[in-house]
Design a protein around this motif. Sequence first.
Motif, PDB file in Angstrom:
ATOM      1  N   PHE A  10       0.732  -1.124  -0.024  1.00 49.08           N
ATOM      2  CA  PHE A  10       0.063   0.163  -0.129  1.00 49.08           C
ATOM      3  C   PHE A  10       0.911   1.308  -0.045  1.00 49.08           C
ATOM      4  O   PHE A  10       0.294   2.233  -0.604  1.00 49.08           O
ATOM      5  CB  PHE A  10      -0.900  -0.098   1.128  1.00 49.08           C
ATOM      6  N   GLY A  11       1.929   1.222   0.716  1.00 53.08           N
ATOM      7  CA  GLY A  11       2.847   2.357   0.636  1.00 53.08           C
ATOM      8  C   GLY A  11       3.415   2.984  -0.564  1.00 53.08           C
ATOM      9  O   GLY A  11       3.426   4.349  -0.837  1.00 53.08           O
ATOM     10  N   GLU A  12       3.796   1.998  -1.660  1.00 56.72           N
ATOM     11  CA  GLU A  12       4.141   2.414  -2.625  1.00 56.72           C
ATOM     12  C   GLU A  12       3.027   2.790  -3.607  1.00 56.72           C
ATOM     13  O   GLU A  12       3.162   3.675  -4.382  1.00 56.72           O
ATOM     14  CB  GLU A  12       4.940   1.046  -3.418  1.00 56.72           C
ATOM     15  N   LEU A  13       1.964   2.192  -3.575  1.00 54.86           N
ATOM     16  CA  LEU A  13       0.848   2.731  -4.340  1.00 54.86           C
ATOM     17  C   LEU A  13       0.115   4.063  -3.970  1.00 54.86           C
ATOM     18  O   LEU A  13      -0.090   4.851  -4.935  1.00 54.86           O
ATOM     19  CB  LEU A  13      -0.656   1.624  -3.998  1.00 54.86           C
ATOM     20  N   VAL A  14       0.491   4.298  -2.702  1.00 59.66           N
ATOM     21  CA  VAL A  14       0.074   5.696  -2.452  1.00 59.66           C
ATOM     22  C   VAL A  14       1.132   6.873  -2.480  1.00 59.66           C
ATOM     23  O   VAL A  14       0.713   7.803  -3.333  1.00 59.66           O
ATOM     24  CB  VAL A  14      -0.259   5.895  -0.575  1.00 59.66           C
ATOM     25  N   SER A  15       2.305   6.294  -2.586  1.00 64.99           N
ATOM     26  CA  SER A  15       3.463   7.405  -2.781  1.00 64.99           C
ATOM     27  C   SER A  15       3.359   7.628  -4.477  1.00 64.99           C
ATOM     28  O   SER A  15       3.497   8.880  -4.778  1.00 64.99           O
ATOM     29  CB  SER A  15       4.830   7.016  -2.395  1.00 64.99           C
ATOM     30  N   THR A  16       3.264   6.495  -5.271  1.00 57.16           N
ATOM     31  CA  THR A  16       3.429   7.022  -6.700  1.00 57.16           C
ATOM     32  C   THR A  16       2.180   7.574  -7.225  1.00 57.16           C
ATOM     33  O   THR A  16       2.364   8.492  -8.105  1.00 57.16           O
ATOM     34  CB  THR A  16       3.495   5.600  -7.485  1.00 57.16           C
ATOM     35  N   ARG A  17       1.004   7.408  -6.449  1.00 50.01           N
ATOM     36  CA  ARG A  17      -0.152   8.304  -6.978  1.00 50.01           C
ATOM     37  C   ARG A  17      -0.050   9.777  -6.693  1.00 50.01           C
ATOM     38  O   ARG A  17      -0.027  10.661  -7.535  1.00 50.01           O
ATOM     39  CB  ARG A  17      -1.519   7.951  -6.131  1.00 50.01           C
ATOM     40  N   ILE A  18       0.628   9.966  -5.387  1.00 49.08           N
ATOM     41  CA  ILE A  18       0.983  11.378  -5.149  1.00 49.08           C
ATOM     42  C   ILE A  18       1.938  12.088  -5.943  1.00 49.08           C
ATOM     43  O   ILE A  18       1.853  13.106  -6.364  1.00 49.08           O
ATOM     44  CB  ILE A  18       1.275  11.638  -3.470  1.00 49.08           C
ATOM     45  N   VAL A  19       3.062  11.356  -6.196  1.00 52.61           N
ATOM     46  CA  VAL A  19       4.111  11.869  -6.835  1.00 52.61           C
ATOM     47  C   VAL A  19       3.511  12.249  -8.623  1.00 52.61           C
ATOM     48  O   VAL A  19       4.119  13.118  -9.200  1.00 52.61           O
ATOM     49  CB  VAL A  19       5.286  10.906  -6.906  1.00 52.61           C
ATOM     50  N   ALA A  20       2.891  11.412  -8.934  1.00 53.14           N
ATOM     51  CA  ALA A  20       2.351  11.283 -10.142  1.00 53.14           C
ATOM     52  C   ALA A  20       1.574  12.493 -10.624  1.00 53.14           C
ATOM     53  O   ALA A  20       1.645  13.351 -11.545  1.00 53.14           O
ATOM     54  CB  ALA A  20       1.862  10.178 -10.746  1.00 53.14           C
ATOM     55  N   GLU A  21       0.647  12.673  -9.672  1.00 53.57           N
ATOM     56  CA  GLU A  21      -0.409  13.854  -9.663  1.00 53.57           C
ATOM     57  C   GLU A  21       0.440  15.093  -9.370  1.00 53.57           C
ATOM     58  O   GLU A  21       0.104  16.236 -10.206  1.00 53.57           O
ATOM     59  CB  GLU A  21      -1.610  13.569  -8.555  1.00 53.57           C
ATOM     60  N   PHE A  22       1.454  15.106  -8.587  1.00 57.06           N
ATOM     61  CA  PHE A  22       2.078  16.301  -8.404  1.00 57.06           C
ATOM     62  C   PHE A  22       3.059  16.647  -9.647  1.00 57.06           C
ATOM     63  O   PHE A  22       3.170  17.932 -10.185  1.00 57.06           O
ATOM     64  CB  PHE A  22       3.008  16.340  -7.412  1.00 57.06           C
ATOM     65  N   LEU A  23       3.812  15.807 -10.368  1.00 56.40           N
ATOM     66  CA  LEU A  23       4.278  16.107 -11.574  1.00 56.40           C
ATOM     67  C   LEU A  23       3.463  16.647 -12.542  1.00 56.40           C
ATOM     68  O   LEU A  23       3.893  17.699 -13.311  1.00 56.40           O
ATOM     69  CB  LEU A  23       5.080  14.784 -11.881  1.00 56.40           C
ATOM     70  N   CYS A  24       2.373  15.806 -12.860  1.00 57.16           N
ATOM     71  CA  CYS A  24       1.425  16.669 -13.773  1.00 57.16           C
ATOM     72  C   CYS A  24       1.011  18.085 -13.479  1.00 57.16           C
ATOM     73  O   CYS A  24       0.693  18.886 -14.515  1.00 57.16           O
ATOM     74  CB  CYS A  24       0.198  15.630 -13.890  1.00 57.16           C
ATOM     75  N   LEU A  25       0.713  18.176 -12.050  1.00 53.93           N
ATOM     76  CA  LEU A  25       0.213  19.634 -11.810  1.00 53.93           C
ATOM     77  C   LEU A  25       1.558  20.305 -12.072  1.00 53.93           C
ATOM     78  O   LEU A  25       1.093  21.728 -12.328  1.00 53.93           O
ATOM     79  CB  LEU A  25       0.171  19.504 -10.242  1.00 53.93           C
ATOM     80  N   GLN A  26       2.691  20.205 -12.239  1.00 54.85           N
ATOM     81  CA  GLN A  26       3.729  20.958 -12.458  1.00 54.85           C
ATOM     82  C   GLN A  26       4.116  20.942 -13.855  1.00 54.85           C
ATOM     83  O   GLN A  26       4.946  21.712 -14.548  1.00 54.85           O
ATOM     84  CB  GLN A  26       4.997  20.474 -11.861  1.00 54.85           C
ATOM     85  N   GLY A  27       3.218  20.319 -14.802  1.00 58.13           N
ATOM     86  CA  GLY A  27       3.476  20.376 -16.167  1.00 58.13           C
ATOM     87  C   GLY A  27       4.415  19.328 -16.706  1.00 58.13           C
ATOM     88  O   GLY A  27       4.638  19.280 -17.843  1.00 58.13           O
ATOM     89  N   LEU A  28       4.926  18.423 -15.879  1.00 58.02           N
ATOM     90  CA  LEU A  28       5.653  17.455 -16.096  1.00 58.02           C
ATOM     91  C   LEU A  28       4.590  16.058 -16.243  1.00 58.02           C
ATOM     92  O   LEU A  28       4.473  15.400 -15.214  1.00 58.02           O
ATOM     93  CB  LEU A  28       6.771  17.265 -14.889  1.00 58.02           C
TER      94      LEU A  28
END
Length: 422
Positions: free
Chosen positions: A121-139
Amino acid sequence: MAKTVIYKFGGASVKDADSVRNLAEILRNRLRKNLIIVVSAMGKTTNSLESILALKLEGKDYYENSAILKDYHLRLCRELFPRDHAIFPKLENLFVQLENDLEKVLTPQNYDEFYDRIVSFGELVSTRIVAEFLCLQGLIVLWQDAREVIYTNSDFRFAKIDWTKTRKSCQEKWKPLLENFPILTQGFIGSDPRGRTTTLGREGSDFTAAILATCLDAGSVTIWKDVPGVLNADPKLFLNTKKFDELSYREAAEMTYFGASVIHPKTIKPLANASIPLFVKSFLDPEATGTIIHELAVPHQVPTIVLKKDQVLVSFKVTDFTFIEEKHIHRVYEQLQKLKLRVNMLQLSAISISIVIDTQLFKLDELIAMLRDEFEIRYNEGLELLTILHQRVEEIPPMLEGYEALLEQASRNTFQAVRRKI
């Protein structure tokens, strides 16, 4: 077409909001097609989930710990995202799923399978957060579930890779995607033939990067750490450490075999077999050179210190006045293999076999139960295993000052001692 490149970011690189922002900055000028970003659980999330499991197993209240873990991730997200961002309902759904899974029956018999389902579960949560933040930054990155391409057997907590199936799925599912977008995925996790979640061993995200690199014929792997590269000792434990600018695959494999934590032990072999270079770089100083592990490095003779904590020394003494024979060693190793226990040190005497293993829940009791009818068994817990590669004789005594050495052994290139604080 350009070769695929793998980046792996560990828990320390995403431990808080500033760390996630730093990761985004590292990727800002490096993000491209044919890039896979492997991300671990945030901070000490895996430890927290293990604590929750321990409480549940003991029949104690784990809800407070679960709530603290949820709040940690939510607070981090509040610093990174606007309040109406889609990440919040996604997180809520993931935590509901975790709570539902935790309600299921946990016993010593199903612990390993239960562990993999919960801790992943730890990896599933972290990757969701990081992916969404990168997209928010235009990445823009594509979030992908590693369990859909990394296939394993059903050895929960220490799953073995089905290399043929994994390579085929990576080539068919991810290679076409990589021609257009970078992929962000989880380390540490896979799936068994029945689709159940498995894990690759503690700190297994490095191994995930090596698996993906091998199966996609990658050009390189970079592991981003909180140290400047591979050092000759852990700087948190020892002073005056030295950084290796380069290492051979063989040297790196030897270091990880004895427990050097900078790289997961299984990482080197597939990369060496495929001649894929491995870079270890600092996310705190991303422009620095770091360490390269490859085929061309000149061997070093710099003393390298590895310290493994939470060790158990177990001695098996024959009870029928015979000497230790091959059959006795085979019998002990047979049971160790069944329990998926790795021997960190072995010493034989005329009438006993002594081994050093990592502390693992239930495992010592099970090992003793299996062999108590054949041997007199004694053990000591809470020990440390000190290993010095390319040791210098004069450097050994200071390492044992203030400690009792329960076991020592030395070869031309290696000194080991099992020690405990006096």
